[in-house]
Scaffold this active site. Structure first.
Site, PDB file in Angstrom:
ATOM      1  N   LYS A 195      38.266 -58.964 -11.234  1.00  0.00           N
ATOM      2  CA  LYS A 195      38.955 -58.236 -10.908  1.00  0.00           C
ATOM      3  C   LYS A 195      37.263 -56.994 -10.737  1.00  0.00           C
ATOM      4  CE  LYS A 195      41.739 -54.746  -8.905  1.00  0.00           C
ATOM      5  NZ  LYS A 195      43.392 -53.737  -9.070  1.00  0.00           N
ATOM      6  N   LYS A 248      39.422 -61.680  -8.020  1.00  0.00           N
ATOM      7  CA  LYS A 248      39.195 -60.976  -6.671  1.00  0.00           C
ATOM      8  C   LYS A 248      37.899 -59.887  -6.228  1.00  0.00           C
ATOM      9  CE  LYS A 248      42.395 -57.001  -5.238  1.00  0.00           C
ATOM     10  NZ  LYS A 248      42.649 -56.349  -5.860  1.00  0.00           N
TER      11      LYS A 248
HETATM   12  C1  PBG Z   1      45.605 -52.198  -7.462  1.00  0.00           C
HETATM   13  C2  PBG Z   1      45.114 -52.898  -6.300  1.00  0.00           C
HETATM   14  C3  PBG Z   1      43.593 -53.140  -5.565  1.00  0.00           C
HETATM   15  C4  PBG Z   1      44.414 -54.031  -4.918  1.00  0.00           C
HETATM   16  C5  PBG Z   1      45.105 -54.577  -5.186  1.00  0.00           C
HETATM   17  N1  PBG Z   1      46.053 -54.044  -6.383  1.00  0.00           N
HETATM   18  C6  PBG Z   1      43.318 -52.261  -5.349  1.00  0.00           C
HETATM   19  C7  PBG Z   1      42.404 -51.346  -6.337  1.00  0.00           C
HETATM   20  O1  PBG Z   1      42.029 -51.816  -7.103  1.00  0.00           O
HETATM   21  O2  PBG Z   1      41.753 -50.273  -5.722  1.00  0.00           O
HETATM   22  C8  PBG Z   1      44.045 -54.607  -3.601  1.00  0.00           C
HETATM   23  C9  PBG Z   1      43.980 -55.447  -2.433  1.00  0.00           C
HETATM   24  C10 PBG Z   1      42.518 -55.329  -1.677  1.00  0.00           C
HETATM   25  O3  PBG Z   1      42.583 -54.656  -1.530  1.00  0.00           O
HETATM   26  O4  PBG Z   1      43.448 -56.304  -0.172  1.00  0.00           O
HETATM   27  N2  PBG Z   1      44.657 -51.968  -8.041  1.00  0.00           N
END
Ligand code: PBG
Length: 327
Positions: A195, A248
């Site tokens: 991520k 992601k």
């Molecule tokens: C929580 C999380 C995030 C997303 C999914 N779970 C945001 C982040 O890490 O700030 C992002 C999903 C999206 O942008 O569609 N940590």
């Protein structure tokens, strides 16, 4: 073999021929639809930068998941907006927390729909970070225990799959151990393994009210410049017991999806995130591109790169388009 004997255009002549030699087929089974649940009743409030996506109270969520299931989409991914936040994100593991209520309601309504829950603290902490903060620093190890509690509380509510998105080191192992101890050895872990610290999460943070109140997430989410490190992260999560791994965002990281699939051969999910969705929607609204075609191309490309599953705010629209193309 070369021209004039070989003419690649022969296989592109008609839609029928193109369909026959098409290498990648997007299917409704590939799609996962994210949903945002809020307290209250009768709430269905569209999220500004995410047209067609809503803040839903539990009773509205029940209507939504019926529709999702009727379209053939196999799974939803739940995010909750708690009634209050504190330093440790205690509402994330509350027995009657918003996600826990939502999971139970979905299982009552459409038992066969797979329910995935996001495990993270950012929407539940007053500081908006994904872990425990001490002296302005996001602490890894004290966070693990809380994340494990969140995972068990989701499994108790009936979640089929839990998906840690916090990017703390060791959290998959901690969650696996806690689930097993509590008798949930069949609960699946979908790890947000690679991520990235991405600007494409902007609309989501509005929707989840989860933006960090100081600093950014770069001390725990990955540097967009790194791909070897993604393989390392995925390897660690698999060793700790991840059943499915995620990359992601999706579109700017197709190379990472490709390498993860090639290297490990495990089920790979890709998160087509909020910013990727909003870009297409905004451009389509302006008439700058064909939104439906762009959606199909994007999702097909993510699958072509190696993703088995795609988490996308387009899931319902894509399912409808696929139905139309089939008929
Ligand atoms: C929580 C999380 C995030 C997303 C999914 N779970 C945001 C982040 O890490 O700030 C992002 C999903 C999206 O942008 O569609 N940590």
């Amino acid at each position: 073999m070369s021209y004039p004997i070989f003419r690649p255009r022969r296989l592109r002549q008609t839609e029928t021929i193109r369909r026959m030699v098409r290498e990648t087929r997007l299917a409704v089974e590939d799609l996962i639809f994210p949903l945002f649940v809020v307290h209250g009743s009768g709430v269905k409030h569209e999220i500004a930068a995410m047209p067609g996506n809503f803040h839903l109270s539990v009773n509205e969520l029940q209507k939504e998941v019926k529709e999702v299931a009727s379209l053939g989409i196999p799974a939803v991914l739940l995010f909750g907006l708690p009634s209050f936040k504190d330093a440790y994100g205690s509402q994330a593991y509350a027995k009657d927390g918003i996600v826990q209520q939502a999971v139970r309601a979905i299982k009552d309504t459409v038992p066969d729909l797979a329910v995935i829950t996001d495990i993270c603290l950012c929407a539940y902490t007053s500081h908006g970070h994904c872990g425990v903060v001490e002296g302005g620093v996001v602490k890894n190890d004290p966070t693990l225990e809380i994340l494990a509690k969140v995972g068990v509380s989701h499994a108790e509510a009936g979640a089929d799959i839990v998906a840690p998105s916090d990017m703390m080191d060791g959290r998959v192992g901690a969650i696996r151990e806690a689930l097993d101890e509590a008798g949930f050895e069949e609960t699946i872990i979908l790890a947000y393994a690679a991520k990235y610290a991405s600007s494409f999460y902007g609309p989501f943070r509005e929707a989840a009210e989860s933006a960090p109140q100081f600093g950014d997430r770069r001390s725990y989410q990955m540097d967009p410049a790194n791909a070897d490190e993604a393989l390392k992260e995925v390897g660690l999560d698999l060793e700790e017991g991840a059943d499915i791994v995620m990359v992601k965002p999706a579109l700017p990281y197709l190379d990472v999806i490709y390498r993860v699939k090639a290297e490990y051969g495990v089920p790979v999910a890709a998160y087509n995130v909020s910013g990727e969705f909003a870009m297409v929607k905004a451009a389509a609204q302006k008439g700058w591109l064909d939104g439906e075609q762009a959606m199909l191309e994007m999702l097909t490309a993510i699958k072509r790169a190696g993703a088995d599953l795609i988490i996308t705010y387009f899931a319902k629209e894509a399912a409808r388009l696929l139905q139309r193309l089939m008929s």
